[in-house]
Scaffold this motif. Structure first.
Motif, PDB file in Angstrom:
ATOM      1  N   ASP A  57     -24.523 -30.629 -35.894  1.00  0.00           N
ATOM      2  CA  ASP A  57     -25.113 -29.451 -35.245  1.00  0.00           C
ATOM      3  C   ASP A  57     -24.479 -29.330 -33.868  1.00  0.00           C
ATOM      4  OD1 ASP A  57     -26.706 -27.296 -34.553  1.00  0.00           O
ATOM      5  OD2 ASP A  57     -28.464 -28.525 -34.107  1.00  0.00           O
ATOM      6  N   CYS A  58     -23.339 -28.653 -33.801  1.00  0.00           N
ATOM      7  CA  CYS A  58     -22.528 -28.656 -32.584  1.00  0.00           C
ATOM      8  C   CYS A  58     -22.297 -27.245 -32.053  1.00  0.00           C
ATOM      9  CB  CYS A  58     -21.190 -29.337 -32.878  1.00  0.00           C
ATOM     10  SG  CYS A  58     -20.126 -29.500 -31.437  1.00  0.00           S
ATOM     11  N   TRP A  59     -22.906 -26.967 -30.905  1.00  0.00           N
ATOM     12  CA  TRP A  59     -22.670 -25.716 -30.205  1.00  0.00           C
ATOM     13  C   TRP A  59     -21.955 -26.055 -28.905  1.00  0.00           C
ATOM     14  CZ3 TRP A  59     -27.639 -22.182 -30.150  1.00  0.00           C
ATOM     15  CH2 TRP A  59     -28.021 -21.912 -31.474  1.00  0.00           C
ATOM     16  N   ILE A  60     -21.107 -25.149 -28.465  1.00  0.00           N
ATOM     17  CA  ILE A  60     -20.432 -25.326 -27.184  1.00  0.00           C
ATOM     18  C   ILE A  60     -20.468 -24.012 -26.405  1.00  0.00           C
ATOM     19  CG2 ILE A  60     -18.918 -27.217 -27.918  1.00  0.00           C
ATOM     20  CD1 ILE A  60     -16.668 -25.158 -28.290  1.00  0.00           C
ATOM     21  N   ILE A  61     -20.277 -24.139 -25.111  1.00  0.00           N
ATOM     22  CA  ILE A  61     -20.221 -22.974 -24.222  1.00  0.00           C
ATOM     23  C   ILE A  61     -18.799 -22.875 -23.681  1.00  0.00           C
ATOM     24  CG2 ILE A  61     -21.074 -21.952 -22.078  1.00  0.00           C
ATOM     25  CD1 ILE A  61     -23.609 -23.809 -22.493  1.00  0.00           C
ATOM     26  N   ILE A  62     -18.223 -21.683 -23.788  1.00  0.00           N
ATOM     27  CA  ILE A  62     -16.903 -21.426 -23.212  1.00  0.00           C
ATOM     28  C   ILE A  62     -16.993 -20.095 -22.471  1.00  0.00           C
ATOM     29  CG2 ILE A  62     -14.448 -21.022 -23.659  1.00  0.00           C
ATOM     30  CD1 ILE A  62     -14.819 -22.658 -26.251  1.00  0.00           C
ATOM     31  N   LYS A  63     -16.800 -20.168 -21.175  1.00  0.00           N
ATOM     32  CA  LYS A  63     -16.871 -18.969 -20.323  1.00  0.00           C
ATOM     33  C   LYS A  63     -18.129 -18.155 -20.598  1.00  0.00           C
ATOM     34  CE  LYS A  63     -12.162 -18.180 -18.924  1.00  0.00           C
ATOM     35  NZ  LYS A  63     -11.116 -17.188 -18.736  1.00  0.00           N
ATOM     36  N   THR A  70     -20.014 -26.192 -35.552  1.00  0.00           N
ATOM     37  CA  THR A  70     -20.409 -27.252 -36.477  1.00  0.00           C
ATOM     38  C   THR A  70     -19.476 -27.347 -37.672  1.00  0.00           C
ATOM     39  OG1 THR A  70     -22.720 -26.891 -35.842  1.00  0.00           O
ATOM     40  CG2 THR A  70     -22.317 -28.187 -37.838  1.00  0.00           C
ATOM     41  N   SER A  71     -19.142 -26.218 -38.266  1.00  0.00           N
ATOM     42  CA  SER A  71     -18.299 -26.227 -39.465  1.00  0.00           C
ATOM     43  C   SER A  71     -16.860 -26.632 -39.163  1.00  0.00           C
ATOM     44  CB  SER A  71     -18.315 -24.856 -40.139  1.00  0.00           C
ATOM     45  OG  SER A  71     -17.772 -23.872 -39.275  1.00  0.00           O
ATOM     46  N   TYR A  72     -16.479 -26.654 -37.899  1.00  0.00           N
ATOM     47  CA  TYR A  72     -15.111 -26.984 -37.512  1.00  0.00           C
ATOM     48  C   TYR A  72     -14.943 -28.429 -37.045  1.00  0.00           C
ATOM     49  CZ  TYR A  72     -10.541 -26.553 -35.299  1.00  0.00           C
ATOM     50  OH  TYR A  72      -9.221 -26.720 -34.950  1.00  0.00           O
ATOM     51  N   VAL A  73     -16.040 -29.102 -36.748  1.00  0.00           N
ATOM     52  CA  VAL A  73     -15.977 -30.452 -36.179  1.00  0.00           C
ATOM     53  C   VAL A  73     -15.118 -31.384 -37.025  1.00  0.00           C
ATOM     54  CG1 VAL A  73     -17.332 -32.508 -35.619  1.00  0.00           C
ATOM     55  CG2 VAL A  73     -18.136 -30.260 -34.897  1.00  0.00           C
ATOM     56  N   GLU A  74     -15.311 -31.381 -38.320  1.00  0.00           N
ATOM     57  CA  GLU A  74     -14.553 -32.277 -39.210  1.00  0.00           C
ATOM     58  C   GLU A  74     -13.064 -31.932 -39.242  1.00  0.00           C
ATOM     59  OE1 GLU A  74     -15.539 -35.022 -41.055  1.00  0.00           O
ATOM     60  OE2 GLU A  74     -17.415 -34.875 -39.940  1.00  0.00           O
ATOM     61  N   LEU A  83     -16.627 -33.285 -29.576  1.00  0.00           N
ATOM     62  CA  LEU A  83     -18.028 -33.654 -29.359  1.00  0.00           C
ATOM     63  C   LEU A  83     -18.321 -34.102 -27.935  1.00  0.00           C
ATOM     64  CD1 LEU A  83     -18.587 -35.632 -32.684  1.00  0.00           C
ATOM     65  CD2 LEU A  83     -19.315 -33.300 -32.153  1.00  0.00           C
ATOM     66  N   VAL A  84     -17.282 -34.305 -27.116  1.00  0.00           N
ATOM     67  CA  VAL A  84     -17.483 -34.772 -25.742  1.00  0.00           C
ATOM     68  C   VAL A  84     -18.428 -33.854 -24.978  1.00  0.00           C
ATOM     69  CG1 VAL A  84     -16.325 -35.173 -23.528  1.00  0.00           C
ATOM     70  CG2 VAL A  84     -15.308 -36.025 -25.648  1.00  0.00           C
ATOM     71  N   HIS A  85     -18.303 -32.546 -25.198  1.00  0.00           N
ATOM     72  CA  HIS A  85     -19.156 -31.590 -24.494  1.00  0.00           C
ATOM     73  C   HIS A  85     -20.044 -30.808 -25.470  1.00  0.00           C
ATOM     74  CE1 HIS A  85     -17.358 -32.321 -20.612  1.00  0.00           C
ATOM     75  NE2 HIS A  85     -16.166 -32.274 -21.195  1.00  0.00           N
ATOM     76  N   ALA A  86     -20.376 -31.426 -26.595  1.00  0.00           N
ATOM     77  CA  ALA A  86     -21.268 -30.769 -27.558  1.00  0.00           C
ATOM     78  C   ALA A  86     -22.597 -30.466 -26.878  1.00  0.00           C
ATOM     79  CB  ALA A  86     -21.487 -31.675 -28.767  1.00  0.00           C
ATOM     80  N   GLY A  87     -23.071 -29.239 -27.058  1.00  0.00           N
ATOM     81  CA  GLY A  87     -24.318 -28.821 -26.431  1.00  0.00           C
ATOM     82  C   GLY A  87     -24.172 -28.514 -24.955  1.00  0.00           C
ATOM     83  N   ASP A  88     -22.955 -28.415 -24.484  1.00  0.00           N
ATOM     84  CA  ASP A  88     -22.712 -28.219 -23.052  1.00  0.00           C
ATOM     85  C   ASP A  88     -21.495 -27.307 -22.855  1.00  0.00           C
ATOM     86  OD1 ASP A  88     -23.127 -28.523 -20.342  1.00  0.00           O
ATOM     87  OD2 ASP A  88     -22.482 -30.616 -20.262  1.00  0.00           O
TER      88      ASP A  88
END
Length: 117
Positions: A57-63, A70-74, A83-88
């Protein structure tokens, strides 16, 4: 008659050699529209995004835009670096030198909304 046929075939081949690269170049200039709904963009708070901080369950913020990757993590070529900044906020890492320019078009496929200001 043989010379006319040979001239015709050579003209045809020369035309292909010249036109095919130009057509490819022309197609590369077209951008595929991202798969984004025409509805108004949803907004998410930073605390809401922070709950989506794991591999499954991975969301990220960009600008100030929110992306569900999530579907791209693998598939991520950089492995768990995504995942270093997952949720951030991942803006700085996203625009790093390790990314090819195609990711700037790809990311729009994962857009889900905007960050609340």
């Amino acid at each position: 008659m043989d010379i006319a046929l040979i001239t015709l075939v050579l003209s045809f081949l020369l035309g292909i050699i010249v036109l095919v690269p130009r057509l490819r170049k022309f197609d590369q200039g077209k951008k595929v529209q991202p798969n984004v709904s025409s509805k108004a963009a949803k907004t998410y708070s930073k605390s809401e995004v922070s709950l989506h901080n794991k591999q499954t369950d991975c969301w990220i913020i960009i600008k100030d835009k929110v992306y569900d990757v999530t579907s791209y993590v693998e598939e991520h070529p950089g492995g768990d670096a995504i995942l270093v900044h997952a949720g951030d906020d991942s803006t700085e890492g996203f625009f790093g030198p390790q990314h090819a320019t195609r990711v700037f078009d790809m990311i729009e496929d994962f857009y889900i909304g905007d960050l609340q200001s």
